[in-house]
Scaffold this motif. Structure first.
Motif, short mmCIF file in Angstrom:
data_model
loop_
_atom_site.label_atom_id
_atom_site.label_comp_id
_atom_site.label_asym_id
_atom_site.label_seq_id
_atom_site.Cartn_x
_atom_site.Cartn_y
_atom_site.Cartn_z
N MET A 1 1.08 -1.08 0.00
CA MET A 1 -0.08 0.00 0.02
C MET A 1 0.87 1.35 -0.19
O MET A 1 0.13 2.01 -0.32
CB MET A 1 -0.91 -0.08 1.18
N GLN A 2 1.81 1.38 0.79
CA GLN A 2 2.55 2.16 0.63
C GLN A 2 3.15 3.25 -0.76
O GLN A 2 3.59 3.87 -0.90
CB GLN A 2 4.63 1.97 1.10
N ASN A 3 3.53 1.77 -1.62
CA ASN A 3 3.97 2.31 -2.95
C ASN A 3 2.76 3.39 -4.17
O ASN A 3 3.00 4.14 -4.12
CB ASN A 3 4.06 1.08 -4.38
N LEU A 4 0.97 2.75 -3.91
CA LEU A 4 -0.32 3.69 -3.69
C LEU A 4 0.59 4.56 -2.88
O LEU A 4 0.12 5.71 -3.80
CB LEU A 4 -0.78 2.74 -3.59
N ASP A 5 0.68 5.00 -2.02
CA ASP A 5 0.58 6.17 -1.08
C ASP A 5 1.85 7.30 -2.13
O ASP A 5 1.52 8.08 -2.25
CB ASP A 5 1.31 5.82 0.14
N LEU A 6 2.68 6.51 -2.21
CA LEU A 6 3.52 6.71 -3.08
C LEU A 6 3.38 7.68 -4.66
O LEU A 6 3.38 9.02 -4.67
CB LEU A 6 5.03 6.29 -3.24
N ILE A 7 2.89 7.19 -4.88
CA ILE A 7 1.99 6.97 -6.23
C ILE A 7 0.61 8.26 -6.51
O ILE A 7 1.29 9.31 -6.89
CB ILE A 7 2.13 6.20 -6.87
N PHE A 8 0.18 8.17 -5.17
CA PHE A 8 -1.37 8.68 -5.32
C PHE A 8 -0.69 10.65 -4.83
O PHE A 8 -1.07 11.91 -5.19
CB PHE A 8 -2.12 9.21 -4.14
N ALA A 9 0.36 10.66 -4.10
CA ALA A 9 1.27 11.85 -3.72
C ALA A 9 2.37 12.34 -5.06
O ALA A 9 1.51 13.47 -4.95
CB ALA A 9 2.23 11.34 -2.52
N ALA A 10 2.76 11.38 -5.27
CA ALA A 10 3.23 12.12 -6.48
C ALA A 10 2.57 12.92 -7.09
O ALA A 10 2.56 14.18 -8.25
CB ALA A 10 3.91 11.57 -7.65
N LEU A 11 1.02 12.71 -7.57
CA LEU A 11 -0.21 12.52 -8.48
C LEU A 11 -0.76 13.93 -8.08
O LEU A 11 -1.73 14.15 -8.82
CB LEU A 11 -0.74 11.16 -9.36
N SER A 12 -0.67 13.84 -6.82
CA SER A 12 -1.10 15.40 -6.25
C SER A 12 -1.63 16.63 -6.43
O SER A 12 -2.00 18.15 -6.70
CB SER A 12 -1.64 15.09 -4.68
N ASP A 13 0.16 16.43 -7.07
CA ASP A 13 0.63 18.05 -8.08
C ASP A 13 0.48 18.25 -8.89
O ASP A 13 0.93 17.24 -9.74
CB ASP A 13 2.09 18.36 -7.45
N PRO A 14 -0.35 19.44 -9.28
CA PRO A 14 -0.53 19.78 -10.39
C PRO A 14 0.68 20.10 -12.06
O PRO A 14 0.57 19.53 -12.62
CB PRO A 14 -1.27 20.92 -10.97
N THR A 15 1.36 20.71 -11.05
CA THR A 15 3.14 20.65 -11.69
C THR A 15 3.53 19.23 -12.24
O THR A 15 3.34 18.62 -13.54
CB THR A 15 4.41 21.23 -10.87
N ARG A 16 3.32 18.47 -12.05
CA ARG A 16 3.81 16.95 -11.06
C ARG A 16 3.02 16.24 -12.70
O ARG A 16 2.98 14.75 -13.16
CB ARG A 16 3.78 16.11 -10.10
N ARG A 17 1.70 16.77 -12.26
CA ARG A 17 0.84 16.38 -13.61
C ARG A 17 0.76 16.36 -15.24
O ARG A 17 1.07 15.57 -15.98
CB ARG A 17 -0.58 16.01 -13.18
N SER A 18 1.12 17.46 -15.42
CA SER A 18 1.59 17.91 -16.47
C SER A 18 2.69 17.81 -16.70
O SER A 18 2.95 17.42 -17.80
CB SER A 18 1.71 19.65 -16.23
N ILE A 19 3.76 17.41 -15.74
CA ILE A 19 5.26 16.72 -16.09
C ILE A 19 5.28 15.18 -16.71
O ILE A 19 5.77 14.64 -18.24
CB ILE A 19 6.40 16.32 -15.01
#
Length: 115
Positions: A1-19
Motif C-alpha cells: 500500500m505504501q507504493n500507492l501512497d507514493l504514487i497518489f502523493a506524487a500525482l497530487s501536484d498539478p506540476t507533476r501531473r503536467s510533467i
C-alpha cells in the motif's frame, strides 16, 4: 500500500501531473521538461525526484544530459486499485433530493433560511 501512497502523493501536484502528460509524448531531457514552467530548474528537478521515487518516471544520464522517461507500468497498481471501485453502481440521489425538497430540508425549498 505504501507504493500507492507514493504514487497518489506524487500525482497530487498539478506540476507533476503536467510533467507526466509531457512525458507521455516522448522521453525528454530535464531542461526540456523544465522549459514551459515558470519555476527554476532545481524546482523541476525536485518534482522529477518525487516522480522517480514513486516509480512513475525514470531518469538516465546520456553523456551530460539527463533524460526522463515515463514508466507506465508503475501506474498499474493505482489503476487496479481505482478500478475496484467500479464494481459499485452509481447512486441515484434524485429521489432522495425530491424527498428532502418536499420535507423542506434543502436550500432550494422554502423551509430553509440562509443566515
Amino acid at each position: 500500500m505504501q507504493n500507492l501512497d507514493l504514487i497518489f502523493a506524487a500525482l497530487s501536484d498539478p506540476t507533476r501531473r503536467s510533467i507526466m502528460a509531457m512525458l507521455l509524448e516522448d522521453d525528454m531531457a530535464v531542461t526540456d521538461v523544465a522549459a514551459p514552467f515558470p519555476i527554476s530548474l532545481a524546482a523541476v528537478s525536485k518534482h522529477l525526484g518525487i516522480l522517480s521515487r514513486a516509480g512513475l518516471v525514470s531518469q538516465e544520464r546520456r553523456g551530460r544530459v539527463v533524460w526522463c522517461k515515463i514508466e507506465p507500468c508503475s501506474l498499474r497498481a493505482a489503476s487496479v486499485w481505482m478500478q475496484s471501485f467500479g464494481q459499485f453502481d452509481p447512486v441515484n440521489l434524485e429521489p432522495f433530493e425530491r424527498f428532502l425538497a418536499l420535507e423542506g430540508l434543502t436550500d432550494e425549498s422554502p423551509g430553509i433560511v440562509d443566515d
